[in-house]
Write a protein that holds these residues in place. Structure first.
Motif, PDB file in Angstrom:
ATOM      1  N   UNK A 240       4.743 -10.347  17.926  1.00 43.15           N
ATOM      2  CA  UNK A 240       4.477 -10.533  16.506  1.00 43.15           C
ATOM      3  C   UNK A 240       4.210  -9.185  15.862  1.00 43.15           C
ATOM      4  N   UNK A 241       4.741  -8.985  14.673  1.00 39.74           N
ATOM      5  CA  UNK A 241       4.454  -7.782  13.893  1.00 39.74           C
ATOM      6  C   UNK A 241       3.866  -8.216  12.563  1.00 39.74           C
ATOM      7  N   UNK A 242       2.904  -7.433  12.083  1.00 42.23           N
ATOM      8  CA  UNK A 242       2.243  -7.737  10.820  1.00 42.23           C
ATOM      9  C   UNK A 242       1.834  -6.439  10.157  1.00 42.23           C
ATOM     10  N   UNK A 243       1.428  -6.530   8.903  1.00 42.79           N
ATOM     11  CA  UNK A 243       1.061  -5.333   8.159  1.00 42.79           C
ATOM     12  C   UNK A 243       2.245  -4.761   7.411  1.00 42.79           C
ATOM     13  N   UNK A 244       2.268  -3.431   7.269  1.00 42.77           N
ATOM     14  CA  UNK A 244       3.331  -2.727   6.549  1.00 42.77           C
ATOM     15  C   UNK A 244       4.539  -2.561   7.473  1.00 42.77           C
ATOM     16  N   UNK A 245       5.684  -3.203   7.163  1.00 40.99           N
ATOM     17  CA  UNK A 245       6.834  -3.102   8.065  1.00 40.99           C
ATOM     18  C   UNK A 245       7.369  -1.681   8.217  1.00 40.99           C
ATOM     19  N   UNK A 246       6.990  -0.798   7.298  1.00 45.69           N
ATOM     20  CA  UNK A 246       7.429   0.591   7.378  1.00 45.69           C
ATOM     21  C   UNK A 246       6.265   1.530   7.721  1.00 45.69           C
TER      22      UNK A 246
END
Length: 288
Positions: free
Chosen positions: A17-23
């Motif tokens: 899972x990834x979260x926060x600012x995608x960049x």
């Protein structure tokens, strides 16, 4: 929040899972034992405000990630690298809490060209660390469990499978099991509605398909890790609550003495779950 399955060595699938600012600046968060990718984690809005992209994944055998029988702590480095490759990341930071601490240190030791900083909160030290009384100051239930683990899988696996089923069906069971041995500061933390909700979610997801991840974690902690912590050359931050009895504070003291660029932060009056209160600040440091 984005969930994907990433292929690791041998064709295994890892749930990521990834979260926060995608960049934003990438930071891997390695969960505790038992635990899963779903938490506890800071809110996505907090991560975005910090310009951080947080990446978490189920270690093999937990949640949606396929088991890797006989894995050593060192295996976390190869899995983390596979995820970073899939996400197109060159450099990244790593933070591990509790059982995630040794696995974060593995990444720093074995991926020196990619890991820029590492943080380990309330981590264990290697089982046969020279000069460390590994069981010293450890709560009675952990001493019992790890003593059984060291006798071999046949002496504890059935018990872990039974307990995992109870926890999956009623995640409150694990917290209720821990509470009698918690110091007052930890009891207050796990009674907080927000923290309790995150803990319940991570325990329930951890045991979605059984206890394999939990079994393999504790076996890995009590056998050779597959690397030397003295080989870690990146900036390292260690944090420990001085009253911790689940991962006794002397474990982080030992790590600080053996990791060349380690800074140790001991917090008086805090204990094991105090790591949840400092996680955001530790992630901010890791991101640089």
């Amino acid at each position: 929040m984005v969930l994907q399955l990433v292929e690791a060595a041998g064709g295994r699938k890892l749930a990521v899972e990834t979260t926060g600012d995608p960049h934003g600046r990438p930071v891997f968060l390695l969960h505790g034992t038992p635990g899963s990718r779903v938490g506890p984690v800071p809110r996505s809005s907090v991560l975005a405000r910090l310009g951080m992209r947080l990446i978490s994944f189920d270690r093999p055998g937990y949640g949606e990630s396929a088991r890797l029988p006989g894995r050593a702590v060192a295996a976390a480095a190869e899995d983390t690298a596979a995820i970073a490759d899939a996400l197109g990341l060159d450099g990244f930071a790593v933070l591990g809490r509790s059982g995630g601490g040794p696995h974060a240190l593995a990444c720093a030791a074995l991926l020196p060209d990619r890991v820029v900083r590492v943080a380990a909160l309330v981590s264990l030290a290697p089982r046969h660390a020279e000069g460390l009384d590994w069981y010293g100051g450890m709560t009675r239930s952990n001493v019992r469990d790890y003593t059984d683990v060291e006798r071999g899988e046949e002496h504890f696996a059935d018990s872990f499978r039974f307990r995992s089923g109870l926890i999956r069906d009623n995640p409150h069971a694990l917290i209720n099991e821990l509470v009698p041995e918690l110091p007052p500061t930890d009891r207050a933390l796990v009674s907080d509605a927000g923290i309790r909700r995150m803990l319940l979610a991570t325990y329930q997801e951890a045991f979605r398909y059984g206890a394999d991840g939990w079994i393999d974690d504790v076996l890995a902690f009590t056998t050779p890790w597959g690397f030397e912590v003295s080989s870690i050359t990146v900036p390292t931050r260690l944090w420990h609550g001085a009253d911790d009895q689940f991962s006794p504070v002397d474990h982080s003291r030992w790590l600080a003495d053996h990791i060349p660029r380690a800074d140790l932060y001991l917090e008086p009056g805090a204990a094991h779950f105090g790591a949840l209160k400092v996680m955001t600040e530790a992630l901010k440091w890791a991101a640089g």
